[in-house]
Scaffold this motif. Structure first.
Motif, PDB file in Angstrom:
ATOM      1  N   ARG A  51     -15.073  -5.161  -4.382  1.00  0.00           N
ATOM      2  CA  ARG A  51     -15.382  -5.326  -2.952  1.00  0.00           C
ATOM      3  C   ARG A  51     -14.839  -6.643  -2.406  1.00  0.00           C
ATOM      4  O   ARG A  51     -15.045  -6.959  -1.240  1.00  0.00           O
TER       5      ARG A  51
ATOM      6  N   LYS B 194      -9.917  -2.459  -1.671  1.00  0.00           N
ATOM      7  CA  LYS B 194     -11.374  -2.618  -1.679  1.00  0.00           C
ATOM      8  C   LYS B 194     -12.012  -1.260  -1.902  1.00  0.00           C
ATOM      9  O   LYS B 194     -11.499  -0.239  -1.451  1.00  0.00           O
ATOM     10  N   ARG B 195     -13.108  -1.241  -2.593  1.00  0.00           N
ATOM     11  CA  ARG B 195     -13.730   0.006  -3.036  1.00  0.00           C
ATOM     12  C   ARG B 195     -13.816   1.075  -1.946  1.00  0.00           C
ATOM     13  O   ARG B 195     -13.323   2.189  -2.118  1.00  0.00           O
ATOM     14  N   ASP B 196     -14.456   0.777  -0.836  1.00  0.00           N
ATOM     15  CA  ASP B 196     -14.653   1.789   0.196  1.00  0.00           C
ATOM     16  C   ASP B 196     -13.338   2.240   0.826  1.00  0.00           C
ATOM     17  O   ASP B 196     -13.143   3.423   1.105  1.00  0.00           O
ATOM     18  N   ASP B 197     -12.423   1.288   1.050  1.00  0.00           N
ATOM     19  CA  ASP B 197     -11.116   1.636   1.607  1.00  0.00           C
ATOM     20  C   ASP B 197     -10.325   2.484   0.625  1.00  0.00           C
ATOM     21  O   ASP B 197      -9.698   3.475   0.997  1.00  0.00           O
ATOM     22  N   LEU B 198     -10.347   2.088  -0.635  1.00  0.00           N
ATOM     23  CA  LEU B 198      -9.617   2.822  -1.656  1.00  0.00           C
ATOM     24  C   LEU B 198     -10.120   4.255  -1.768  1.00  0.00           C
ATOM     25  O   LEU B 198      -9.326   5.200  -1.823  1.00  0.00           O
ATOM     26  N   GLU B 199     -11.420   4.424  -1.756  1.00  0.00           N
ATOM     27  CA  GLU B 199     -11.986   5.773  -1.829  1.00  0.00           C
ATOM     28  C   GLU B 199     -11.499   6.630  -0.654  1.00  0.00           C
ATOM     29  O   GLU B 199     -11.106   7.782  -0.826  1.00  0.00           O
ATOM     30  N   PHE B 200     -11.501   6.061   0.551  1.00  0.00           N
ATOM     31  CA  PHE B 200     -11.046   6.783   1.743  1.00  0.00           C
ATOM     32  C   PHE B 200      -9.565   7.134   1.642  1.00  0.00           C
ATOM     33  O   PHE B 200      -9.164   8.284   1.845  1.00  0.00           O
ATOM     34  N   PHE B 201      -8.719   6.146   1.317  1.00  0.00           N
ATOM     35  CA  PHE B 201      -7.279   6.383   1.250  1.00  0.00           C
ATOM     36  C   PHE B 201      -6.912   7.385   0.159  1.00  0.00           C
ATOM     37  O   PHE B 201      -6.011   8.208   0.340  1.00  0.00           O
TER      38      PHE B 201
ATOM     39  N   ALA C  44       0.824  -1.206   0.000  1.00  0.00           N
ATOM     40  CA  ALA C  44       0.000   0.000   0.000  1.00  0.00           C
ATOM     41  C   ALA C  44       0.861   1.260   0.000  1.00  0.00           C
ATOM     42  O   ALA C  44       0.561   2.226  -0.699  1.00  0.00           O
TER      43      ALA C  44
ATOM     44  N   GLN D  32     -12.613  -9.630  -0.871  1.00  0.00           N
ATOM     45  CA  GLN D  32     -11.590  -9.718   0.167  1.00  0.00           C
ATOM     46  C   GLN D  32     -10.202  -9.753  -0.449  1.00  0.00           C
ATOM     47  O   GLN D  32      -9.250  -9.277   0.144  1.00  0.00           O
TER      48      GLN D  32
ATOM     49  N   PHE E 255      -6.129  -3.756   0.520  1.00  0.00           N
ATOM     50  CA  PHE E 255      -6.268  -2.316   0.766  1.00  0.00           C
ATOM     51  C   PHE E 255      -6.998  -1.604  -0.364  1.00  0.00           C
ATOM     52  O   PHE E 255      -7.395  -0.455  -0.215  1.00  0.00           O
TER      53      PHE E 255
END
Length: 93
Positions: A40, A48-55, A17, A42, A46
């Motif tokens: 989405r 994953k859609r929601d995690d990627l958007e946040f990061f 990451a 597993q 790092f």
């Protein structure tokens, strides 16, 4: 596209990451467009859609967008994975 250059890259999921987000930060890009069929899963780690958007927002000050019109169909992906079609055929579909 108004003189702008669009570059496409694959994310993969085996990279670290820190390296991945470092490269994105240094790229000068302002957005990432996600066209993955299984963003989405597993297996995406790092990325994953929601995690990627946040990061992307927190680390890279980039926008995230999922574009389903560019996502391959389940059948097309299956055909490519089992070797029934070439990369060129898969990409064209």
């Amino acid at each position: 596209m108004g003189g702008k250059i669009l570059q496409l890259f694959t994310i993969g999921f085996t990279k670290k990451a820190r390296e991945f987000f470092g490269l994105l930060s240094d790229s000068g890009a302002t957005a990432l467009v996600d066209i993955r069929l299984r963003n989405r899963s597993q297996l995406a780690g790092f990325a994953k859609r929601d995690d990627l958007e946040f990061f992307l927002s927190e680390i890279c000050d980039m926008h995230y967008r999922q574009e389903l019109l560019l996502t391959p169909t389940e059948q097309a992906l299956r055909d490519y994975q089992r070797g029934a079609v070439s990369w060129e055929q898969y990409a064209a579909e």
